[in-house]
Design a protein around this motif. Structure first.
Motif, PDB file in Angstrom:
ATOM      1  N   ASP A 171       0.830  -1.210   0.000  1.00 20.74           N
ATOM      2  CA  ASP A 171       0.000   0.000   0.000  1.00 20.74           C
ATOM      3  C   ASP A 171       0.863   1.259   0.000  1.00 20.74           C
ATOM      4  OD1 ASP A 171      -2.334  -1.438  -0.057  1.00 20.74           O
ATOM      5  OD2 ASP A 171      -2.666  -1.361   2.114  1.00 20.74           O
ATOM      6  N   TYR A 172       1.954   1.195   0.739  1.00 20.24           N
ATOM      7  CA  TYR A 172       2.885   2.330   0.826  1.00 20.24           C
ATOM      8  C   TYR A 172       3.489   2.612  -0.549  1.00 20.24           C
ATOM      9  CZ  TYR A 172       5.964   5.300   3.743  1.00 20.24           C
ATOM     10  OH  TYR A 172       6.615   6.341   4.364  1.00 20.24           O
ATOM     11  N   PHE A 173       3.912   1.545  -1.229  1.00 21.92           N
ATOM     12  CA  PHE A 173       4.443   1.704  -2.581  1.00 21.92           C
ATOM     13  C   PHE A 173       3.373   2.216  -3.535  1.00 21.92           C
ATOM     14  CE2 PHE A 173       7.860  -1.827  -2.022  1.00 21.92           C
ATOM     15  CZ  PHE A 173       8.722  -0.910  -1.432  1.00 21.92           C
ATOM     16  N   LYS A 174       2.166   1.721  -3.372  1.00 22.99           N
ATOM     17  CA  LYS A 174       1.078   2.146  -4.249  1.00 22.99           C
ATOM     18  C   LYS A 174       0.849   3.650  -4.149  1.00 22.99           C
ATOM     19  CE  LYS A 174      -3.701   0.924  -5.460  1.00 22.99           C
ATOM     20  NZ  LYS A 174      -4.868   0.091  -5.087  1.00 22.99           N
ATOM     21  N   ASP A 175       1.089   4.204  -2.971  1.00 22.59           N
ATOM     22  CA  ASP A 175       0.941   5.649  -2.746  1.00 22.59           C
ATOM     23  C   ASP A 175       2.218   6.416  -3.087  1.00 22.59           C
ATOM     24  OD1 ASP A 175      -1.664   5.331  -1.905  1.00 22.59           O
ATOM     25  OD2 ASP A 175      -1.134   5.156   0.217  1.00 22.59           O
ATOM     26  N   ARG A 176       3.175   5.734  -3.759  1.00 21.41           N
ATOM     27  CA  ARG A 176       4.426   6.346  -4.225  1.00 21.41           C
ATOM     28  C   ARG A 176       5.323   6.767  -3.076  1.00 21.41           C
ATOM     29  NH1 ARG A 176       4.200   9.413  -9.222  1.00 21.41           N
ATOM     30  NH2 ARG A 176       6.443   9.084  -9.048  1.00 21.41           N
ATOM     31  N   GLN A 177       5.273   6.031  -1.964  1.00 21.18           N
ATOM     32  CA  GLN A 177       6.155   6.274  -0.829  1.00 21.18           C
ATOM     33  C   GLN A 177       7.337   5.312  -0.905  1.00 21.18           C
ATOM     34  OE1 GLN A 177       5.414   8.844   1.445  1.00 21.18           O
ATOM     35  NE2 GLN A 177       3.862   9.226  -0.126  1.00 21.18           N
ATOM     36  N   LYS A 178       8.416   5.669  -0.213  1.00 20.21           N
ATOM     37  CA  LYS A 178       9.641   4.887  -0.290  1.00 20.21           C
ATOM     38  C   LYS A 178       9.923   4.189   1.035  1.00 20.21           C
ATOM     39  CE  LYS A 178      13.748   6.878  -0.466  1.00 20.21           C
ATOM     40  NZ  LYS A 178      14.912   7.641  -0.959  1.00 20.21           N
ATOM     41  N   LEU A 179      10.135   2.880   0.973  1.00 17.09           N
ATOM     42  CA  LEU A 179      10.497   2.114   2.160  1.00 17.09           C
ATOM     43  C   LEU A 179      11.816   2.628   2.717  1.00 17.09           C
ATOM     44  CD1 LEU A 179       9.822  -0.451   3.915  1.00 17.09           C
ATOM     45  CD2 LEU A 179      11.334  -1.710   2.351  1.00 17.09           C
ATOM     46  N   HIS A 180      11.923   2.702   4.042  1.00 15.04           N
ATOM     47  CA  HIS A 180      13.164   3.184   4.643  1.00 15.04           C
ATOM     48  C   HIS A 180      14.331   2.314   4.185  1.00 15.04           C
ATOM     49  CE1 HIS A 180      16.194   4.339   7.597  1.00 15.04           C
ATOM     50  NE2 HIS A 180      15.469   5.432   7.793  1.00 15.04           N
ATOM     51  N   ARG A 181      15.451   2.956   3.905  1.00 14.49           N
ATOM     52  CA  ARG A 181      16.594   2.234   3.338  1.00 14.49           C
ATOM     53  C   ARG A 181      17.109   1.141   4.266  1.00 14.49           C
ATOM     54  NH1 ARG A 181      22.086   4.571   4.474  1.00 14.49           N
ATOM     55  NH2 ARG A 181      21.857   5.955   6.255  1.00 14.49           N
ATOM     56  N   LYS A 182      16.970   1.316   5.577  1.00 12.25           N
ATOM     57  CA  LYS A 182      17.443   0.285   6.497  1.00 12.25           C
ATOM     58  C   LYS A 182      16.661  -1.003   6.300  1.00 12.25           C
ATOM     59  CE  LYS A 182      18.576  -0.572  11.355  1.00 12.25           C
ATOM     60  NZ  LYS A 182      18.747   0.049  12.696  1.00 12.25           N
ATOM     61  N   TYR A 183      15.357  -0.877   6.142  1.00 14.60           N
ATOM     62  CA  TYR A 183      14.522  -2.056   5.925  1.00 14.60           C
ATOM     63  C   TYR A 183      14.762  -2.658   4.545  1.00 14.60           C
ATOM     64  CZ  TYR A 183      12.139  -0.293  10.068  1.00 14.60           C
ATOM     65  OH  TYR A 183      11.846   0.161  11.335  1.00 14.60           O
ATOM     66  N   ALA A 184      14.950  -1.786   3.543  1.00 15.32           N
ATOM     67  CA  ALA A 184      15.223  -2.289   2.199  1.00 15.32           C
ATOM     68  C   ALA A 184      16.540  -3.071   2.184  1.00 15.32           C
ATOM     69  CB  ALA A 184      15.286  -1.126   1.207  1.00 15.32           C
ATOM     70  N   TYR A 185      17.562  -2.505   2.776  1.00 18.65           N
ATOM     71  CA  TYR A 185      18.853  -3.206   2.835  1.00 18.65           C
ATOM     72  C   TYR A 185      18.724  -4.537   3.571  1.00 18.65           C
ATOM     73  CZ  TYR A 185      22.213   0.194   0.948  1.00 18.65           C
ATOM     74  OH  TYR A 185      22.960   1.000   0.115  1.00 18.65           O
ATOM     75  N   LYS A 186      17.999  -4.545   4.683  1.00 16.67           N
ATOM     76  CA  LYS A 186      17.850  -5.771   5.469  1.00 16.67           C
ATOM     77  C   LYS A 186      17.164  -6.855   4.638  1.00 16.67           C
ATOM     78  CE  LYS A 186      17.949  -8.130   9.427  1.00 16.67           C
ATOM     79  NZ  LYS A 186      17.332  -9.407   9.057  1.00 16.67           N
ATOM     80  N   MET A 187      16.125  -6.484   3.916  1.00 15.17           N
ATOM     81  CA  MET A 187      15.425  -7.456   3.085  1.00 15.17           C
ATOM     82  C   MET A 187      16.340  -8.017   1.995  1.00 15.17           C
ATOM     83  SD  MET A 187      11.748  -5.519   2.644  1.00 15.17           S
ATOM     84  CE  MET A 187      11.117  -6.700   1.451  1.00 15.17           C
ATOM     85  N   ILE A 188      17.105  -7.160   1.354  1.00 13.87           N
ATOM     86  CA  ILE A 188      17.979  -7.617   0.263  1.00 13.87           C
ATOM     87  C   ILE A 188      19.078  -8.520   0.810  1.00 13.87           C
ATOM     88  CG2 ILE A 188      19.402  -6.913  -1.692  1.00 13.87           C
ATOM     89  CD1 ILE A 188      17.961  -4.135  -1.473  1.00 13.87           C
TER      90      ILE A 188
END
Length: 472
Positions: A171-188
Motif C-alpha cells: 500500500d505504501y508503494f502504491k501511494d508512491r512512498q519509499k520504504l526506509h533504506r534500512k529495511y530495504a537493505y535488510k530485506m535484500i
C-alpha cells in the motif's frame, strides 16, 4: 504498390509503434528491391525496438554493404553492438558517424559515453585478480542507519518480514512512498542469504489438490503486479507462486516490484519462487533503467547488492519432476540434461554461450531444428528440439517467458512449449494482454488467466535508463 510505397506504409506503422507490422512490410519491400540500403536500415531500427539485436545487427551490416555512405547504417549497427555488450565495435561505428556528421551532438555524446564504458571495462579487467571479490554485503552497516521519528512507513518486526508488513509495504508503494533504506537493505541482505542456499535448478513439489501459479515477465510494472494478486490472491503457503524472471527494467517501478517479490520470498521461502531472467544482469540493468532507478531512489551501493542477489537466483524450477520452468528456452545441443542444469555455475554475469546463456536468452520457433537467435544471443529452437529434450529428461512440457505475446501466453510445439508474459501493454505501447498460468498438482494441466493493464502514475517506462540507450 512499389517498394517505396510499401516502405512509406511501413514507416507509418513504425511511427504508431506497431513494430511487427512494420517489419513485415519492410521485408515485403526488401523482397521487391533488395538493393535499397534504406529498407534494411529501417527494418534494423524496427528490430532494435523489438530487442531482436541479432537481426538488427545483420540488417545494419547489409545496409552498409549496399551503401558505404549510408550513415544511419553505422549508427544502428552501433546501437545493436551496444545492446550485445560489444562496446569496442560500437565505438568504431560511432567514430564513422561522427566523422561524417561532426555537428551531430547526439552521435558525439553516444561516442563519448561508449568510449567511457570501453575504458571502464578495460580498467576492471586490468585490476581483476584471482582472489574472490569481496562482497558488497560485507560493507553494509545496518546499525549505523538511523530511522527518524517522522518515518510513518512499514517496519520490520524484530528484523523479519511479516504478512502485515507486506500488506503495509504494498500500500505504501502504491501511494508512491519509499520504504526506509534500512529495511530495504535488510530485506535484500536476507534474500541474498536465502538464494545462496538454493540450487541452480530447484525442485518444486505440488500436492495433488494444491493450486500453483506461474507468472512471466513483470518488468517494473508494479501496478499490474498488484492486479495479479488482486485477481489470483496474495502469495501464501496455500497459494504458492513462481515468478519466471525479468522482474525489473523497462518499467519505472522496478524497485517496488523487486522488493515486493523478495519480501514474499522471505515470508514464504518454501512456497514462493523466483527464476533469473536475462534482465537480472548488470549490462541489461544499465541499459534499461533498473540501475538508474535504484541509484535515484536509494544508492549505488544498493544496486551492487541487488546485482549480487541476481547472481544467486536459480536458473530453473522443475515442478513435480514433470514440468521445467525457465526464463528463456532450450539449448544449442540435444544432450543437455536436468543434471547438467543443476551443476551449472550461476553465480556470475551471464556468459555469451553455454547452458546459462541459452536458458536465459533462447526462443522457440515454428520450424524444425535450430537457427541463430534473432536476439544475437542464445538460439532459436524448433518443435523437434523441444520433443527431444522432453523425452530425454522425462518431462511433459516446458514453460518459459521472455517474449511479448498478444494474449499474454502462447502454446507452441504441440503444447510442449508454453510462453507466459505477465506485463500487459508492455512499455505502455505494445497493447498486449498479460497472463499467468495456474495448475493443480494432480494433473499439471496449464490454465490461463488473461488481463489488461491497470492505470499507473504518470511516469513513463525507461524513465531511469541511461541516455546512451534511449533508442530502445
Amino acid at each position: 504498390m512499389s517498394a517505396e510505397e510499401v516502405k512509406n506504409v511501413a514507416n507509418d506503422h513504425f511511427k504508431r509503434q506497431e513494430y511487427d507490422r512494420a517489419i513485415e512490410l519492410y521485408t515485403e519491400a526488401i523482397e521487391m528491391d533488395g538493393s535499397n540500403a534504406q529498407l534494411y536500415g529501417n527494418r534494423s531500427i524496427a528490430y532494435l525496438k523489438k530487442e531482436f539485436f541479432g537481426y538488427a545487427l545483420g540488417d545494419a551490416s547489409k545496409a552498409i554493404e549496399l551503401d558505404k555512405s549510408y550513415i544511419k547504417g553505422y549508427y544502428r549497427r552501433a546501437m545493436a553492438q551496444m545492446a550485445l555488450n560489444r562496446f569496442k565495435l560500437a565505438v568504431k561505428d560511432l567514430e564513422t558517424v561522427v566523422k561524417y556528421r561532426p555537428n551531430d551532438a547526439d552521435a558525439k555524446n553516444r561516442h563519448n559515453e561508449c568510449q567511457k564504458i570501453v575504458r571502464r571495462l578495460a580498467f576492471e579487467r586490468a585490476i581483476a585478480v584471482d582472489e574472490v571479490k569481496k562482497s558488497v554485503a560485507e560493507s553494509i552497516d545496518l546499525e549505523s542507519m538511523s530511522i527518524s521519528d517522522d518515518y510513518d512507513g512499514p517496519k520490520l518486526t524484530d528484523g523479519r518480514v511479516t504478512k502485515e508488513f507486506m500488506t503495509q509495504m504494498m500500500d505504501y508503494f502504491k501511494d508512491r512512498q519509499k520504504l526506509h533504506r534500512k529495511y530495504a537493505y535488510k530485506m535484500i541482505l536476507d534474500a541474498r542469504q536465502l538464494f545462496a542456499k538454493d540450487l541452480t535448478l530447484v525442485d518444486v513439489h505440488i500436492d495433488e489438490d494444491q493450486k500453483f501459479t506461474v507468472c512471466g515477465d513483470i518488468h517494473g510494472q508494479y501496478y499490474d503486479l498488484l492486479n495479479i494478486f488482486q485477481l489470483n490472491g496474495l502469495p501464501s503457503e496455500t497459494n504458492p507462486y513462481l515468478f519466471n524472471g525479468d522482474f525489473v527494467d523497462r518499467g519505472s517501478f522496478s524497485v517496488e516490484c523487486i522488493l515486493t517479490l523478495i519480501g514474499f520470498k522471505l515470508l514464504y521461502p518454501k512456497h514462493f519462487f523466483m527464476s533469473r531472467g536475462n534482465h537480472e544482469s548488470q549490462t541489461m540493468n544499465q541499459m534499461y533503467g533498473f540501475e538508474g532507478e535504484v541509484k535515484a531512489k536509494y544508492t549505488s551501493q544498493m544496486y551492487e547488492l541487488f546485482a549480487e542477489v541476481f547472481n544467486l537466483l536459480p536458473l530453473a524450477h522443475c515442478i513435480n519432476e514433470r514440468v521445467l520452468v525457465m526464463h528463456g528456452g532450450l539449448f544449442s545441443t540435444d544432450t543437455v540434461t536436468l543434471d547438467d542444469i543443476r551443476t551449472t555455475d550461476r553465480n556470475r554475469q551471464p556468459p555469451d554461450e553455454g547452458i546459462m546463456c541459452d536458458i536465459l536468452w533462447s526462443d522457440p520457433m515454428p520450424s524444425k531444428g535450430r537457427a541463430p537467435s534473432k536476439r544475437g544471443v542464445g538460439v532459436q529452437f524448433g518443435p523437434d528440439v523441444t520433443d527431444t529434450f522432453c523425452k530425454l529428461n522425462k518431462i511433459d512440457y516446458i514453460i518459459r517467458s521472455h517474449e511479448v505475446k498478444p494474449d499474454g501466453y502462447e502454446e507452441a510445439h504441440s503444447g510442449k512449449c508454453i510462453t507466459v508474459f505477465s506485463a500487459p501493454n508492455y512499455c505502455d505501447t505494445m497493447g498486449n494482454k498479460g497472463a499467468f498460468i495456474t495448475m493443480k498438482g494432480s494433473d499439471l494441466t496449464p490454465r490461463f488467466t488473461t488481463y489488461s493493464e491497470v492505470p499507473h502514475p504518470n511516469v513513463k517506462p525507461m524513465a531511469y535508463a541511461n541516455s546512451l540507450f534511449s533508442f530502445m
